[in-house]
Design a protein around this motif. Structure first.
Motif, short mmCIF file in Angstrom:
data_model
loop_
_atom_site.label_atom_id
_atom_site.label_comp_id
_atom_site.label_asym_id
_atom_site.label_seq_id
_atom_site.Cartn_x
_atom_site.Cartn_y
_atom_site.Cartn_z
N MET A 6 0.83 -1.20 0.00
CA MET A 6 0.00 0.00 0.00
C MET A 6 0.87 1.26 0.00
O MET A 6 0.60 2.20 -0.76
N VAL A 7 1.91 1.29 0.83
CA VAL A 7 2.76 2.48 0.90
C VAL A 7 3.45 2.72 -0.44
O VAL A 7 3.38 3.82 -1.02
N LEU A 8 4.12 1.69 -0.97
CA LEU A 8 4.83 1.85 -2.24
C LEU A 8 3.86 2.07 -3.40
O LEU A 8 4.12 2.88 -4.29
N GLY A 9 2.74 1.35 -3.39
CA GLY A 9 1.77 1.49 -4.47
C GLY A 9 1.17 2.88 -4.52
O GLY A 9 0.98 3.44 -5.60
N VAL A 10 0.83 3.45 -3.36
CA VAL A 10 0.26 4.80 -3.33
C VAL A 10 1.28 5.82 -3.82
O VAL A 10 0.95 6.72 -4.61
N ILE A 11 2.52 5.69 -3.38
CA ILE A 11 3.56 6.65 -3.79
C ILE A 11 3.76 6.60 -5.30
O ILE A 11 3.72 7.63 -5.99
N PHE A 12 4.00 5.40 -5.86
CA PHE A 12 4.24 5.29 -7.29
C PHE A 12 2.99 5.64 -8.10
O PHE A 12 3.09 6.20 -9.20
N GLY A 13 1.81 5.29 -7.58
CA GLY A 13 0.58 5.61 -8.29
C GLY A 13 0.37 7.12 -8.40
O GLY A 13 -0.03 7.62 -9.46
N ILE A 14 0.62 7.85 -7.32
CA ILE A 14 0.49 9.31 -7.35
C ILE A 14 1.49 9.91 -8.34
O ILE A 14 1.14 10.80 -9.14
N MET A 15 2.72 9.42 -8.30
CA MET A 15 3.74 9.95 -9.21
C MET A 15 3.36 9.71 -10.67
O MET A 15 3.49 10.61 -11.51
N MET A 16 2.87 8.51 -10.99
CA MET A 16 2.50 8.22 -12.37
C MET A 16 1.27 9.01 -12.79
O MET A 16 1.14 9.43 -13.95
N GLY A 17 0.34 9.24 -11.86
CA GLY A 17 -0.86 9.97 -12.20
C GLY A 17 -0.65 11.46 -12.37
O GLY A 17 -1.38 12.11 -13.13
N ARG A 18 0.37 12.01 -11.70
CA ARG A 18 0.59 13.45 -11.72
C ARG A 18 1.67 13.89 -12.70
O ARG A 18 1.75 15.06 -13.05
N PHE A 19 2.51 12.96 -13.13
CA PHE A 19 3.60 13.31 -14.04
C PHE A 19 3.46 12.49 -15.33
O PHE A 19 3.86 11.32 -15.38
N PRO A 20 2.90 13.09 -16.39
CA PRO A 20 2.63 12.35 -17.62
C PRO A 20 3.85 11.69 -18.24
O PRO A 20 3.77 10.57 -18.76
N LYS A 21 4.99 12.36 -18.21
CA LYS A 21 6.19 11.77 -18.82
C LYS A 21 6.63 10.52 -18.06
O LYS A 21 7.02 9.52 -18.67
N LEU A 22 6.57 10.59 -16.73
CA LEU A 22 6.90 9.42 -15.94
C LEU A 22 5.91 8.29 -16.20
O LEU A 22 6.29 7.12 -16.30
N GLU B 169 4.28 7.77 -18.97
CA GLU B 169 4.55 7.22 -20.30
C GLU B 169 5.73 6.27 -20.27
O GLU B 169 5.71 5.21 -20.93
N LEU B 170 6.75 6.60 -19.50
CA LEU B 170 7.92 5.72 -19.40
C LEU B 170 7.63 4.46 -18.60
O LEU B 170 8.14 3.38 -18.92
N SER B 171 6.80 4.59 -17.56
CA SER B 171 6.58 3.47 -16.65
C SER B 171 5.42 2.57 -17.04
O SER B 171 5.31 1.45 -16.53
#
Length: 247
Positions: free
Chosen positions: A69-85, A87-89
């Motif tokens: 949950m901790v890692l998933g929430v962090i990476f999910g927020i990053m992917m949702g808020r940064f389009p370039k990230l 697209e790469l991920s």
């Protein structure tokens, strides 16, 4: 509309009667009656350390759940808020979402060893991608007007995140937590069956070898009861808190 509590028990009670009647009709050791399952449950509780094995499984579920949950929430927020990230991920996310759980478990045991860290890592790796996918969608749906209002009122970055951004993600976090718990405990049983010497999965494997169907059902009943308690004591109160916070 919520049914009164007695009415909620009608269907389970009818299913129990149907089970008892059909088991008596078949009269086979391979189809135990509810009473036989109850006797097996009591025997395991008193003589076979059921609480210990349940505790070990729940400990693995807890660790895997928190990590994912901790890692998933962090990476999910990053992917949702940064389009370039994102697209790469995205290709990596699709890949990890479709890798069979059994493959991840076997690879973790082969690379890390038959140790507790490998078991928890395997379960967390199987769950993290699903959390990321759900949180990413939530982060994409954030109301930007609310974020702009927070900026106009000169809220600090931490205040904007915890008081404006994060509350909008609560439904997605709760949904991923619910689905995560149901997925994690199933994977934990497979992990224990393949490489641990304790836990519910280990006991189910042992009973399978002895064709102990009543024992298997007894452990299943015990663990499902624990999950229902978690739902009643943890997730429903959290749901109520979240709903009040969103009104």
């Amino acid at each position: 509309m919520h049914l009164p509590r007695p009415k909620r028990l009608i269907l389970p009670f009818l299913l129990l009667i149907a089970w008892q009647w059909s088991a008596m009709l078949v009269n086979s050791a391979e189809y135990p009656t509810p009473h036989q399952v109850y006797e097996a449950l009591i025997f395991e509780l008193v003589n076979e350390q059921m609480l210990y094995h349940l505790g070990m499984t729940l400990w693995r579920v807890f660790l895997s759940f928190i990590i994912s949950m901790v890692l998933g929430v962090i990476f999910g927020i990053m992917m949702g808020r940064f389009p370039k990230l994102n697209e790469l991920s995205d290709p990596l996310l699709i890949l990890t979402l479709n890798i069979p759980a059994l493959v991840t478990i076997l690879l973790c045991y082969l690379t890390i060893g038959l140790v507790e860290a490998a078991a928890v890592t395997a379960v967390a790796l199987n769950k993290i991608p699903t959390v990321v996918a759900m949180i990413r969608e939530g982060a994409r749906m954030i109301n930007e007007d609310l974020m702009d209002v927070a900026t106009v009122f000169r809220l600090s970055p931490s205040s904007r995140f915890f008081n404006v951004f994060l509350p909008q993600l609560y439904p997605y976090i709760m949904a991923s937590a619910r689905t995560g718990l149901s997925l994690i405990w199933k994977i934990v049983l497979v992990v224990e069956l393949l490489g641990r010497s304790n836990g519910v999965g280990f006991k189910l494997h042992t009973m399978f070898q002895f064709f102990d169907i009543a024992g298997i059902l007894a452990y299943t009943l015990a663990f499902v009861t624990v999950i229902f308690l978690l739902e009643a004591l943890l997730f429903r109160p959290l749901d109520n808190v979240v709903q009040r916070g969103r009104i």
